[in-house]
Design a protein around this motif. Structure first.
Motif, PDB file in Angstrom:
ATOM      1  N   LYS A   5      -5.803  -7.778  -5.960  1.00  0.00           N
ATOM      2  CA  LYS A   5      -6.526  -6.835  -5.104  1.00  0.00           C
ATOM      3  C   LYS A   5      -5.632  -6.236  -4.036  1.00  0.00           C
ATOM      4  CE  LYS A   5     -10.711  -6.657  -2.199  1.00  0.00           C
ATOM      5  NZ  LYS A   5     -11.840  -7.445  -1.668  1.00  0.00           N
ATOM      6  N   PHE A   6      -4.607  -6.981  -3.633  1.00  0.00           N
ATOM      7  CA  PHE A   6      -3.740  -6.547  -2.541  1.00  0.00           C
ATOM      8  C   PHE A   6      -2.287  -6.428  -3.010  1.00  0.00           C
ATOM      9  CE2 PHE A   6      -7.384  -8.482  -0.530  1.00  0.00           C
ATOM     10  CZ  PHE A   6      -7.650  -7.655   0.548  1.00  0.00           C
ATOM     11  N   LEU A   7      -1.659  -5.347  -2.622  1.00  0.00           N
ATOM     12  CA  LEU A   7      -0.224  -5.141  -2.826  1.00  0.00           C
ATOM     13  C   LEU A   7       0.420  -5.064  -1.455  1.00  0.00           C
ATOM     14  CD1 LEU A   7       2.360  -4.263  -4.465  1.00  0.00           C
ATOM     15  CD2 LEU A   7       1.541  -1.898  -4.160  1.00  0.00           C
ATOM     16  N   ARG A   8       1.493  -5.831  -1.260  1.00  0.00           N
ATOM     17  CA  ARG A   8       2.211  -5.812   0.017  1.00  0.00           C
ATOM     18  C   ARG A   8       3.691  -5.498  -0.241  1.00  0.00           C
ATOM     19  NH1 ARG A   8       1.919 -10.598   4.524  1.00  0.00           N
ATOM     20  NH2 ARG A   8      -0.129  -9.592   4.845  1.00  0.00           N
ATOM     21  N   ILE A   9       4.245  -4.625   0.606  1.00  0.00           N
ATOM     22  CA  ILE A   9       5.681  -4.367   0.640  1.00  0.00           C
ATOM     23  C   ILE A   9       6.194  -5.008   1.919  1.00  0.00           C
ATOM     24  CG2 ILE A   9       7.484  -2.641   0.507  1.00  0.00           C
ATOM     25  CD1 ILE A   9       5.495  -2.663  -1.882  1.00  0.00           C
ATOM     26  N   SER A  10       6.954  -6.086   1.760  1.00  0.00           N
ATOM     27  CA  SER A  10       7.433  -6.864   2.909  1.00  0.00           C
ATOM     28  C   SER A  10       8.925  -6.608   3.107  1.00  0.00           C
ATOM     29  CB  SER A  10       7.182  -8.355   2.664  1.00  0.00           C
ATOM     30  OG  SER A  10       7.644  -9.134   3.749  1.00  0.00           O
ATOM     31  N   ILE A  11       9.288  -6.285   4.346  1.00  0.00           N
ATOM     32  CA  ILE A  11      10.684  -5.989   4.678  1.00  0.00           C
ATOM     33  C   ILE A  11      11.192  -7.068   5.628  1.00  0.00           C
ATOM     34  CG2 ILE A  11      12.281  -4.292   5.634  1.00  0.00           C
ATOM     35  CD1 ILE A  11      10.206  -2.135   5.042  1.00  0.00           C
ATOM     36  N   GLY A  16       1.953  -9.573  -4.403  1.00  0.00           N
ATOM     37  CA  GLY A  16       0.554  -9.397  -4.762  1.00  0.00           C
ATOM     38  C   GLY A  16      -0.231 -10.647  -4.426  1.00  0.00           C
ATOM     39  N   ALA A  17      -1.505 -10.444  -4.018  1.00  0.00           N
ATOM     40  CA  ALA A  17      -2.350 -11.573  -3.667  1.00  0.00           C
ATOM     41  C   ALA A  17      -3.812 -11.177  -3.815  1.00  0.00           C
ATOM     42  CB  ALA A  17      -2.070 -12.051  -2.244  1.00  0.00           C
ATOM     43  N   SER A  18      -4.660 -12.179  -3.829  1.00  0.00           N
ATOM     44  CA  SER A  18      -6.105 -11.951  -3.953  1.00  0.00           C
ATOM     45  C   SER A  18      -6.791 -11.813  -2.613  1.00  0.00           C
ATOM     46  CB  SER A  18      -6.751 -13.098  -4.752  1.00  0.00           C
ATOM     47  OG  SER A  18      -6.196 -13.172  -6.055  1.00  0.00           O
ATOM     48  N   SER A  54      -9.467  -6.113  -7.922  1.00  0.00           N
ATOM     49  CA  SER A  54      -8.230  -6.478  -8.607  1.00  0.00           C
ATOM     50  C   SER A  54      -7.794  -5.360  -9.548  1.00  0.00           C
ATOM     51  CB  SER A  54      -8.417  -7.769  -9.402  1.00  0.00           C
ATOM     52  OG  SER A  54      -8.695  -8.849  -8.532  1.00  0.00           O
ATOM     53  N   GLN A  55      -6.502  -5.041  -9.518  1.00  0.00           N
ATOM     54  CA  GLN A  55      -5.966  -3.964 -10.326  1.00  0.00           C
ATOM     55  C   GLN A  55      -4.732  -4.450 -11.087  1.00  0.00           C
ATOM     56  OE1 GLN A  55      -7.404  -1.015 -10.699  1.00  0.00           O
ATOM     57  NE2 GLN A  55      -8.998  -1.412  -9.175  1.00  0.00           N
ATOM     58  N   THR A  56      -4.587  -3.983 -12.297  1.00  0.00           N
ATOM     59  CA  THR A  56      -3.413  -4.284 -13.099  1.00  0.00           C
ATOM     60  C   THR A  56      -2.389  -3.176 -12.896  1.00  0.00           C
ATOM     61  OG1 THR A  56      -4.723  -5.436 -14.766  1.00  0.00           O
ATOM     62  CG2 THR A  56      -2.533  -4.692 -15.420  1.00  0.00           C
ATOM     63  N   LEU A  57      -1.228  -3.548 -12.379  1.00  0.00           N
ATOM     64  CA  LEU A  57      -0.159  -2.591 -12.141  1.00  0.00           C
ATOM     65  C   LEU A  57       0.966  -2.819 -13.137  1.00  0.00           C
ATOM     66  CD1 LEU A  57       0.212  -2.654  -8.236  1.00  0.00           C
ATOM     67  CD2 LEU A  57      -1.322  -1.260  -9.631  1.00  0.00           C
ATOM     68  N   GLY A  58       1.550  -1.720 -13.586  1.00  0.00           N
ATOM     69  CA  GLY A  58       2.740  -1.799 -14.425  1.00  0.00           C
ATOM     70  C   GLY A  58       3.974  -1.291 -13.723  1.00  0.00           C
ATOM     71  N   LEU A  59       3.758  -0.560 -12.618  1.00  0.00           N
ATOM     72  CA  LEU A  59       4.881   0.067 -11.922  1.00  0.00           C
ATOM     73  C   LEU A  59       4.562   0.208 -10.447  1.00  0.00           C
ATOM     74  CD1 LEU A  59       6.848   3.196 -13.138  1.00  0.00           C
ATOM     75  CD2 LEU A  59       5.873   3.183 -10.840  1.00  0.00           C
TER      76      LEU A  59
END
Length: 265
Positions: free
Chosen positions: A119-125, A81-83, A60-65
């Motif tokens: 833990k997961f970042l997704r870019i959904s189009i 974002g999801a686990s 898991s990561q904390t993102l600001g940008l």
């Protein structure tokens, strides 16, 4: 008002691994982990249905940008974002609309997150027609990291320069000219910084000290995400500082040139 920056891209960390719904040959998902190479993108194979690109940070990561570079879409894009990798429960879900950066013409977007710690970042189009008529979706790169701000914005007499890498060749008489385009357009900013100074003890606990500390971190990072115009999310990019600190220090005030250039390896 300050400039928003991010010094470390967690998407390209050694523990991070990218996947996608589909990927075209020679345009695999791992390409988009490196936004400093915007012309080596991930591409889908179709636009007939929703497609996605995602990165597993390993923990898991904390993102600001979250910064998106060189997309080919100008309608809804979802930053999620999801686990777990299946995104059965989508804990973070924000819709954004990429726009053309006015200087380079490329579709970019800077998203400032609130409460992202997954833990997961997704870019959904979602299904849409790219403005260029392509039969695929494209992401030139994703920056995902913590964010911070500069002590101050630069002075407003900054010069925004579009670098067009061309070589013009012709005879001395000037009767004709042959142009060779050597790359894509790049964004360069030539600005001047200013900082408050403690007259009796400059660069010690004052605003100049803050700038020097940030410039040291920028040097160590080599490249970073810079969000210039907080009113226009397209005006953010991976940049590099071309000059080290060179401050003229006067009574109570210091200023220095600052030249930034977009990174496009």
């Amino acid at each position: 008002m300050a400039i928003t920056i991010s010094l470390t891209n967690l998407a390209e960390a050694s523990a991070a691994a990218a996947t996608a719904s589909v990927q075209a040959c020679n345009y695999c998902s791992s390409e988009a982990q490196f936004p400093g190479r915007p012309f080596l993108p991930w591409r889908s194979t179709t636009t007939t249905a929703d497609q996605w690109w995602q990165v597993n940070f390993g923990s898991s990561q904390t993102l600001g940008l979250v910064g998106l570079v060189n997309l080919n879409v100008n309608s809804c894009v979802r930053i999620q974002g999801a686990s777990s990798s299946g995104f059965g429960t989508i804990s973070y879900n924000e819709s954004v609309v990429p726009a053309r950066n006015p200087w380079t013409g490329r579709f970019q977007h800077t998203h400032l997150t609130t409460g992202f710690g997954y833990k997961f970042l997704r870019i959904s189009i979602p299904g849409q027609n790219p403005p260029g008529g392509e039969a695929y979706y494209q992401i030139g790169g994703v920056w995902a990291g913590a964010r911070s701000t500069t002590p101050e914005h630069w002075k407003w007499d900054a010069r925004f320069h579009v670098v067009e890498p061309v070589i013009d060749v012709g005879p001395r008489h000037g009767g004709w000219r042959q142009r060779s385009q050597m790359g894509e357009r790049l964004w360069r900013i030539e600005a001047r910084l200013h900082a408050g100074v403690t007259p009796a003890n400059p660069a010690s606990g004052d605003q100049l000290d803050d700038w020097l500390d940030l410039q040291r971190q920028i040097w160590d990072a080599d490249s970073f995400w810079c969000f210039v115009n907080l009113g226009d999310p397209s005006q953010g990019a991976v940049v590099r500082s071309l000059e080290g600190p060179a401050w003229d220090v006067g009574p109570g005030l210091a200023d220095s040139p600052w030249v930034l250039e977009e990174v496009a390896r």
